[in-house]
Design a protein around this motif. Structure first.
Motif, mmCIF file in Angstrom:
data_model
loop_
_atom_site.group_PDB
_atom_site.id
_atom_site.type_symbol
_atom_site.label_atom_id
_atom_site.label_comp_id
_atom_site.label_asym_id
_atom_site.label_seq_id
_atom_site.Cartn_x
_atom_site.Cartn_y
_atom_site.Cartn_z
ATOM 1 N N GLY A 1 45.574 29.635 48.249
ATOM 2 C CA GLY A 1 44.139 29.445 48.819
ATOM 3 C C GLY A 1 43.003 29.130 47.776
ATOM 4 O O GLY A 1 41.927 29.111 48.308
ATOM 5 N N PHE A 2 43.402 29.069 46.449
ATOM 6 C CA PHE A 2 42.286 28.601 45.694
ATOM 7 C C PHE A 2 41.702 27.424 45.797
ATOM 8 O O PHE A 2 42.441 26.517 46.340
ATOM 9 C CB PHE A 2 42.947 28.533 44.223
ATOM 10 C CG PHE A 2 42.082 28.077 43.018
ATOM 11 C CD1 PHE A 2 41.108 29.028 42.286
ATOM 12 C CD2 PHE A 2 41.793 26.681 42.629
ATOM 13 C CE1 PHE A 2 40.342 28.523 41.555
ATOM 14 C CE2 PHE A 2 41.034 26.479 41.709
ATOM 15 C CZ PHE A 2 40.315 27.262 41.029
ATOM 16 N N PRO A 3 40.367 27.298 45.936
ATOM 17 C CA PRO A 3 39.461 27.845 45.140
ATOM 18 C C PRO A 3 38.808 28.924 46.198
ATOM 19 O O PRO A 3 37.865 29.912 45.714
ATOM 20 C CB PRO A 3 38.485 27.085 44.658
ATOM 21 C CG PRO A 3 38.282 26.053 45.844
ATOM 22 C CD PRO A 3 39.729 25.748 46.288
ATOM 23 N N PHE A 4 39.235 28.970 47.373
ATOM 24 C CA PHE A 4 38.480 30.052 48.123
ATOM 25 C C PHE A 4 38.888 31.623 48.081
ATOM 26 O O PHE A 4 38.217 32.300 48.518
ATOM 27 C CB PHE A 4 38.675 29.508 49.727
ATOM 28 C CG PHE A 4 38.160 28.228 50.129
ATOM 29 C CD1 PHE A 4 36.763 27.836 49.969
ATOM 30 C CD2 PHE A 4 38.910 27.099 50.188
ATOM 31 C CE1 PHE A 4 36.223 26.729 50.183
ATOM 32 C CE2 PHE A 4 38.599 25.954 50.458
ATOM 33 C CZ PHE A 4 37.198 25.504 50.192
ATOM 34 N N ASP A 5 40.141 31.429 47.595
ATOM 35 C CA ASP A 5 40.826 32.971 47.266
ATOM 36 C C ASP A 5 40.745 32.845 45.670
ATOM 37 O O ASP A 5 41.198 32.185 45.019
ATOM 38 C CB ASP A 5 42.199 33.164 47.547
ATOM 39 C CG ASP A 5 42.235 33.169 49.140
ATOM 40 O OD1 ASP A 5 41.140 33.608 49.786
ATOM 41 O OD2 ASP A 5 43.269 32.891 49.544
ATOM 42 N N ARG A 6 40.271 33.785 45.028
ATOM 43 C CA ARG A 6 40.005 33.914 43.766
ATOM 44 C C ARG A 6 41.156 34.237 42.997
ATOM 45 O O ARG A 6 42.066 34.999 43.360
ATOM 46 C CB ARG A 6 38.743 34.991 43.274
ATOM 47 C CG ARG A 6 39.073 36.572 43.533
ATOM 48 C CD ARG A 6 37.898 37.325 42.767
ATOM 49 N NE ARG A 6 37.998 38.704 43.086
ATOM 50 C CZ ARG A 6 37.820 39.505 44.305
ATOM 51 N NH1 ARG A 6 37.507 38.946 45.126
ATOM 52 N NH2 ARG A 6 38.093 40.814 44.209
ATOM 53 N N PRO A 7 41.244 33.887 41.505
ATOM 54 C CA PRO A 7 42.522 34.292 40.776
ATOM 55 C C PRO A 7 42.423 35.402 40.273
ATOM 56 O O PRO A 7 41.610 36.210 40.612
ATOM 57 C CB PRO A 7 42.427 33.180 39.567
ATOM 58 C CG PRO A 7 41.229 32.176 40.111
ATOM 59 C CD PRO A 7 40.472 32.897 41.077
ATOM 60 N N HIS A 8 43.546 36.029 39.906
ATOM 61 C CA HIS A 8 43.755 37.161 39.274
ATOM 62 C C HIS A 8 44.190 37.047 37.649
ATOM 63 O O HIS A 8 44.689 35.762 37.291
ATOM 64 C CB HIS A 8 44.997 37.972 40.081
ATOM 65 C CG HIS A 8 44.664 38.206 41.340
ATOM 66 N ND1 HIS A 8 45.639 38.932 42.133
ATOM 67 C CD2 HIS A 8 43.713 38.241 42.094
ATOM 68 C CE1 HIS A 8 45.024 39.198 43.410
ATOM 69 N NE2 HIS A 8 43.865 38.691 43.418
ATOM 70 N N LEU A 9 43.919 38.109 36.959
ATOM 71 C CA LEU A 9 44.031 38.064 35.641
ATOM 72 C C LEU A 9 44.923 39.274 35.082
ATOM 73 O O LEU A 9 44.357 40.376 35.236
ATOM 74 C CB LEU A 9 42.728 37.713 34.817
ATOM 75 C CG LEU A 9 42.908 37.398 33.396
ATOM 76 C CD1 LEU A 9 43.375 36.022 33.332
ATOM 77 C CD2 LEU A 9 41.624 37.161 32.660
ATOM 78 N N ARG A 10 45.822 39.060 34.130
ATOM 79 C CA ARG A 10 46.497 40.184 33.506
ATOM 80 C C ARG A 10 46.686 39.989 32.197
ATOM 81 O O ARG A 10 46.457 38.760 31.616
ATOM 82 C CB ARG A 10 47.806 40.427 34.281
ATOM 83 C CG ARG A 10 47.826 40.721 35.670
ATOM 84 C CD ARG A 10 49.286 41.023 36.567
ATOM 85 N NE ARG A 10 49.939 41.870 35.781
ATOM 86 C CZ ARG A 10 50.196 43.225 35.871
ATOM 87 N NH1 ARG A 10 49.608 43.921 36.835
ATOM 88 N NH2 ARG A 10 51.301 43.695 35.210
#
Length: 762
Positions: free
Chosen positions: A69-78
């Motif tokens: 759903g990007f860009p309306f759902d934000r990314p995750h970072l690990r």
């Protein structure tokens, strides 16, 4: 791959192409389980580092997860390593939390904004500036069992963060939640209400990510000060307190939160296990009659259970915070928030009172008392705060049920009584309230209260009263401050005089005071119901809540009587805070059977006329004029709102003033018309420049002649004399009233009072 993920690919390429020496794609992005995954590297170079800051290398690698759903759902970072573990805003050892909430994520910024945010995050992490001391600290993370009802924490912690405590948490079970409402340290009686749950508060913290398996959790608990034997014993006590067939709740407190002011607070977590283990856990608790063999068996069972727990996944209940020491209320700083913790009396629970009561109840006062003797009828549901099941109930009982369902920690008591009887039955208890809200819209109640106002001995809470017009287009509200010399009828009268005299409120004066004010009133049940206004729930709520907002703000800022005139949006006339009107201040004195209230501006006006007289004639000439106000026999109060100078045919002498009559009748009629019948001639005033303010033989003769000649109705008049006693300026107030019904001979009663003025008039 979604269109949003394709956009993310393009943005990654542009970031790399802009400066490949700083932003590097370690390998080609790929899809897995619907997520676009990319490994990137940032060349950070030399950065400022401080003690306890994040130990960053010049080149750091990150794994980016881009949702469908990007860009309306934000990314995750690990990250792939564990070097960042235990650092603030690094969750579950490897996940970097860049955004505290979804509100902070701007879809339009895309990955450009995402990596800009990462650079800022790394810069703050390097100098250990992630959580400023003055800010709240996020709660720890743990594996939550969402199949169980959440636990709502209502009661503040029983001890300060950093202290140890053992006792009971008192739980109340509801259909869709369990509430922690109190604590018991076992020094007093066993709790009679609610379900007790064993509670332990430790002085040391655990990791931000609570371990998910028993062995790791026990290791952390031991490090925090709870030894192995104590862990299982505590679980056994918790099981003993748990009803058969229900999951165990062990309440654990840890110093791992921070309040909005930066001070340390306890984090409350609730450990839960399935109901099947409760019976086994109860068996580990020793009894006084246990022989050595049983004690040994219990010890073996305890060790076996420890092994089972060590191999098990640990689950925690979802906790919903409602502690005052943790939560910042959503209405914090609003005008209505002033009602929090206050003792409130609401008179009238109809169209106005039922909605006002809910607005105030949601602000969390300590006490709300509801007074009304009417029942809920079917028709009132069109605009009053009731339900179908309330029909036939007393309004206060029905409203109390509703308020108890939407607020916690507030004592709500219904009284099915008539408002006047309730207020006057125990006058000495009225002062116990912080504020009384009059929503009766009853002039009879307001007038009766005004008549008896002196019986409260000057000890009254603040009063707020609201009324709306016949079409629910306008609202008037008055505020009488604490220990006010006048009641709400006095305030409404003062507001009416001001609105009418100023002349800038035609829509309001027409709606409330003209003959058209009652034209739209109707009987909802013809022949058997009181006339009422036309208006919907939306109309009533808009006016009542708007006026209440302004009133709550005013009551905090001012200690004087205030009037509020409010019009609905789109209605011709004034609306909004500009209609917050200061009401006149009065000087009170009792004269005979009347309370005389003289507006303080009257003394200022008299002083101006005296100065003019001194310039035109001399300091020794007497002068005077007319008094304008309201003489109300029903409430036994005389209001003097205004003072005018001498009519043109008046006679001024050094030893006597004879007030003329030229133009008096015309001015009386004009004032009555302008104020819609509220303010007219009530008497005369004059000065004694060189003498006390006592009436002379000539004054008494003239007043007796005046009263006896007026006619059979309203044979009365007020005389106000300004004089001097030693160095003080005084005023004598005299009421002349005929007691004769018919006949030539008049019996005139005279009431007298002497008052000392704050400022000289003559």
């Amino acid at each position: 791959m979604t269109s949003g993920q394709q956009r993310a690919l393009r943005e990654l390429e542009r970031l790399r192409a802009t400066d490949p020496n700083i932003f590097e794609l370690v390998y080609k992005p790929y899809l897995k389980d619907g997520w676009l995954i990319a490994k990137v590297a940032l060349n950070l170079g030399v950065m400022e580092m401080r003690e306890d800051g994040l130990d960053l290398k010049e080149r750091e690698e990150f794994i980016l997860y881009v949702p469908p759903g990007f860009p309306f759902d934000r990314p995750h970072l690990r990250v792939a390593h564990t070097r960042f573990a235990m650092f603030p805003h690094v969750t579950w050892v490897k996940t970097i939390c860049l955004y505290q909430s979804s509100v902070e994520w701007n879809p339009s910024d895309g990955l450009y904004g995402f990596f800009d945010r990462l650079k800022v995050w790394l810069g703050k992490a390097a100098i250990n500036d992630m959580d400023p001391v003055e800010g709240p600290l996020e709660p720890p993370h743990h594996d939550t069992d969402f199949t169980q009802n959440p636990i709502v924490i209502r009661a503040d912690a029983p001890c300060a963060a950093g202290e140890e405590w053992t006792g009971l948490a008192i739980l109340e079970k509801h259909q869709n939640r369990t509430e922690l409402v109190a604590w018991n340290d076992l020094s007093g009686e066993w709790p009679k209400q609610g379900q007790p749950a064993f509670s332990v508060i430790l002085s040391k913290a655990m990791p931000m990510e609570f371990p998910t398996n028993g062995a790791d959790l026990f290791q952390e608990l031991e490090a925090a000060g709870m030894d192995r034997k104590r862990i299982v014993t505590n679980l056994g006590v918790a099981a003993l307190l748990t009803p058969e067939g229900e999951p165990i709740h062990l309440v654990l407190g840890l110093p791992m939160r921070r309040a909005i002011d930066g001070s340390q607070r306890l984090h409350i977590a609730v450990w839960t296990t399935d109901a099947e283990r409760a019976r086994a856990l109860r068996s580990v608790l020793p009894e006084n009659t246990d022989p050595e063999e049983i004690l040994s068996l219990r010890k073996d069972l305890r060790e076996a259970l420890m092994v089972i727990f060590e191999l098990s996944n640990i689950k925690w209940c979802q906790v919903l915070e409602d502690r005052n020491e943790i939560v910042v209320r959503r209405d914090n700083g609003t005008p209505v928030a002033w009602f929090a913790g206050k003792k409130i009396l609401i008179l009238g629970c109809g169209a106005l009172g039922s909605w006002v009561a809910e607005v105030i109840a949601r602000a969390k006062p300590s006490i709300v008392h509801l007074v009304d003797n009417a029942k809920v009828k079917p028709g009132v549901l069109a605009r009053q705060n009731f339900e179908l099941d309330d029909i036939g109930s007393n309004k206060t009982d029905a409203l109390a049920r509703r308020l108890k369902a939407i607020t916690h920690g507030c004592t709500i008591v219904p009284y099915g009584r008539e408002a006047y009887a309730f207020v006057t039955e125990k006058k000495e208890t009225l002062h116990d309230y912080d504020v009384v809200l009059d929503c009766t819209a009853s002039t009879i109640f307001q007038m009766k209260l005004e008549r008896d106002w002196g019986e409260f001995s000057g000890h009254t809470p603040s009063f707020i009263s609201l009324i709306i017009d016949a079409q629910a287009s306008h609202c008037l509200c008055v505020i009488s401050p604490k220990d006010s010399s006048g009641g709400i009828w006095d305030a409404y009268l003062s507001l009416k005089i001001r609105l009418c005299i100023e002349g800038g409120h035609p829509a309001l004066t027409t709606a409330f005071y003209s003959e058209r004010a009652v034209e739209k009133m109707f009987q909802p049940e013809p022949g058997c119901s009181e006339p009422t206004f036309i208006g919907s729930t939306a109309d009533v709520m808009a006016l009542a809540s708007g006026a209440l907002n302004i009133a709550a703000g005013s009551i905090q800022a001012k200690n004087s009587a205030v009037g509020i005139a409010l019009s609905a949006p789109g209605v011709t006339g004034h609306s909004g805070p500009s209609n917050l009107l200061e009401l006149p201040q009065f000087f009170d004195t009792v004269v005979g059977n009347y309370r005389v209230r003289i507006a303080k501006n009257v003394f200022t006006q008299a002083k101006a006329w005296v100065r003019q007289n001194n310039r035109v004639r001399s300091l020794h000439h007497e002068t005077g004029g007319l008094l304008w106000g309201v003489w109300d026999d029903a409430v036994q109060v005389i209001w003097i709102f205004d003072l005018s100078g001498p009519p043109s045919d008046s006679q001024h002498n050094p030893a006597h003033f004879l007030c003329g009559v030229e133009g008096t009748i015309e001015e009386h009629r004009q004032r009555l018309a302008r104020t819609h019948g509220s303010c007219g001639f009530v008497g005369h005033w004059h000065t004694h420049p060189n003498f006390p303010s006592y009436q002379s033989d000539m004054d008494m003769k003239n007043m007796a002649t005046l009263v006896s000649s007026i006619g059979q109705n309203k044979k009365r008049s007020v005389m106000l004399i300004f004089g001097r006693m030693n160095s003080l300026t005084t005023a004598g107030v005299y009421i002349y009233e005929s007691q004769s019904l018919v006949g030539i001979n008049e019996l005139i009663s005279v009431g007298t009072s002497q008052i000392i003025l704050e400022e000289p008039v003559i």
